[in-house]
Design an enzyme around this catalytic site. Structure first.
Site, short mmCIF file in Angstrom:
data_model
loop_
_atom_site.label_atom_id
_atom_site.label_comp_id
_atom_site.label_asym_id
_atom_site.label_seq_id
_atom_site.Cartn_x
_atom_site.Cartn_y
_atom_site.Cartn_z
N CYS A 232 1.05 -1.40 -0.01
CA CYS A 232 0.08 -0.02 0.05
C CYS A 232 0.73 1.12 0.12
O CYS A 232 2.16 1.08 0.49
CB CYS A 232 -0.63 0.13 1.18
SG CYS A 232 -2.07 1.29 1.43
N ASP A 234 0.47 3.62 1.76
CA ASP A 234 0.63 4.47 2.92
C ASP A 234 1.85 4.67 3.43
O ASP A 234 2.64 3.84 3.61
CB ASP A 234 -0.14 3.44 3.94
CG ASP A 234 -0.66 4.39 5.14
OD1 ASP A 234 0.08 4.74 6.09
OD2 ASP A 234 -1.73 4.28 5.73
N ARG A 236 3.03 5.04 6.49
CA ARG A 236 3.43 4.46 7.64
C ARG A 236 3.86 3.01 7.52
O ARG A 236 4.37 2.31 8.38
CB ARG A 236 2.31 4.52 8.67
CG ARG A 236 1.66 5.75 8.98
CD ARG A 236 0.51 5.88 9.52
NE ARG A 236 -0.73 5.40 8.69
CZ ARG A 236 -1.79 5.06 9.11
NH1 ARG A 236 -2.32 5.30 10.22
NH2 ARG A 236 -2.73 4.73 8.31
N HIS A 288 -2.58 -3.69 5.13
CA HIS A 288 -2.02 -3.38 6.78
C HIS A 288 -3.42 -3.12 7.01
O HIS A 288 -4.52 -2.82 6.51
CB HIS A 288 -1.18 -2.02 6.72
CG HIS A 288 -1.83 -0.81 6.08
ND1 HIS A 288 -2.55 0.06 6.51
CD2 HIS A 288 -1.84 -0.39 4.87
CE1 HIS A 288 -3.00 1.06 5.91
NE2 HIS A 288 -2.37 0.76 4.88
N CYS A 291 -6.38 0.02 6.86
CA CYS A 291 -6.24 0.64 5.72
C CYS A 291 -7.57 1.91 5.25
O CYS A 291 -8.68 1.28 5.15
CB CYS A 291 -6.15 -0.32 4.78
SG CYS A 291 -5.72 0.26 2.74
#
Length: 413
Positions: A232, A234, A236, A288, A291
């Site tokens: 992803c 993302d 993080r 994750h 999400c």
């Protein structure tokens, strides 16, 4: 069967009580010889530095002058790693005098020091040529012990590699801890601008080159990762950091909600290059929990262009809705995150690139993993595939309306 010859050392090295890896090294305070000077050295002398102790046996054979000269000639490489080297003898004085070198030598038999480090000959009557290489960290903790019973040369390159590896691992650990040490309520995104990033990049590059000389030259020569990460976007979930891999060890493609679509030529091109050119052995589809893309797929839309991208996850939710609708909202999102990873891993296994690789006998495994933002741990969703039959079996289980048809995730504590 080949043999390494007879040895009188038939039992585990009987090191002294209290000499343990990771604990404080024994205290010592002894004189050393460096050229024409006699210098006192002790634990405090090397405080804040790495220390390599070379213990050599009572019989100072011709091996050791050669070895000491090798370490002496590479002393600059050790200094770049903030590391000192000291030779320690268990005899009164080496026959033929001392070799000319830049390594301090403890040439008198200081029994207290030798005994504390388990290297006193009288304590090992069956091992007449006991030698050792010990590495002590900058905080005085014993990090590495290598003991042998014959006067063989110790490798300078291997010693440098070990020290650099310890430094790299400790730096990574400190960086990881510093990024999560503040409680969540106090976490703040740093206000950085482009010049800050440029300076941080230079600092990072200099630190890596200092601890791993030649790293970037080797990295520029080739890339041969064993892993492909489809994850992803993302911020993080940084791929290399999550699995502790260095640059060059994982090939990465990321998009919103870690999708593997058969019409996405961007992802398909990455997959083909990874398999056909880089010969990766493992493909990891990694989502994750919590999400945002998956959570948006449960709603009524209104997110603009990205709703088109999330169409596949909406289809997953609609298909699995009987299994999900009774769950609390957060649990529903997290379970859909898992189902999304499984679906995308199956999509990966059904791509022509992966199928063709299996047909020609290439070793490629597809895995489905999911990352916990709350604890930093990966969970194996237990859907690994190494052939077309496994894909077919898992796909049938995925389509089964029974919620227990799919394998249970392998969760580690």
């Amino acid at each position: 069967m080949a043999s390494d010859g007879p040895s009188t050392f038939q039992h585990p090295w009987p090191g002294p009580p209290g000499l343990y890896i990771g604990r404080n090294a024994p205290q010592f305070d002894v004189p050393s010889v460096l050229g024409d000077e006699t210098l006192p050295i002790n634990n405090e002398t090397f405080e804040g530095k790495w220390l390599v102790l070379l213990f050599y046996s009572m019989d100072f054979s011709e091996t050791f002058p050669v070895e000491l000269m090798s370490f002496s000639e590479r002393l600059g490489d050790f200094q770049q790693l903030n590391t000192c080297v000291v030779g320690v003898s268990s005899c009164k004085k080496p026959r033929g005098g001392l070799p000319p070198c830049n390594v301090p030598l403890v040439v008198e038999r200081h029994e207290a020091m030798l005994s504390a480090f388990g290297m006193l000959p009288s304590e090992h009557p069956d091992v007449p040529e006991l030698c050792g290489l010990l590495i002590i960290g900058p905080l005085g903790k014993l990090r590495h012990v290598s003991i042998h019973d014959m006067p063989i040369l110790r490798s300078v390159d291997e010693t440098l590699r070990i020290v650099a590896a310890y430094q790299r691992q400790l730096e990574a650990r400190e960086a990881s801890l510093s990024s999560v040490e503040s409680p969540r309520r106090n976490f703040k995104v740093r206000q950085l601008d482009l010049p800050d990033l440029m300076q941080m990049n230079r600092d990072w590059a200099e630190r890596v080159e200092r601890t791993q000389p030649g790293f970037f030259r080797g990295l520029a020569a080739t890339q041969s990762p064993r892993f492909l990460w489809i994850g992803c976007s993302d911020s993080r979930v940084p791929a290399n950091t999550v699995v502790g891999l260095r640059p060059g060890e994982v090939f990465v493609h990321r998009n919103v909600a870690n999708q593997v679509n058969h019409t996405d030529f961007n992802a398909l091109s990455v997959i083909q290059f990874a398999i056909d050119a880089l010969k990766v052995e493992h493909i990891m589809v990694v989502g994750h929990y919590n999400c945002g893309g998956v959570a948006a797929s449960i709603g009524d839309g209104g997110n603009g262009l990205v709703d088109n991208w999330l169409r596949n996850i909406r289809d997953i939710y609609r298909f699995k809705q009987p299994q999900l609708e009774h769950l609390p909202q957060q649990e529903k999102v997290d379970r859909l995150c898992e189902l999304n990873v499984i679906r995308q891993a199956l999509n990966m296994g059904q791509t022509t690139v992966v199928q063709d690789a299996w047909k020609r006998g290439q070793s490629v495994a597809v895995h489905g993993l999911i990352y916990g933002l709350h604890d930093g741990k990966l969970v194996n969703l237990n859907v690994s595939m190494t052939n077309a039959d496994k894909v077919k079996d898992l796909n049938q289980r995925y389509l089964d309306p029974n919620p227990n048809a799919l394998p249970k995730p392998i969760k580690r504590k």
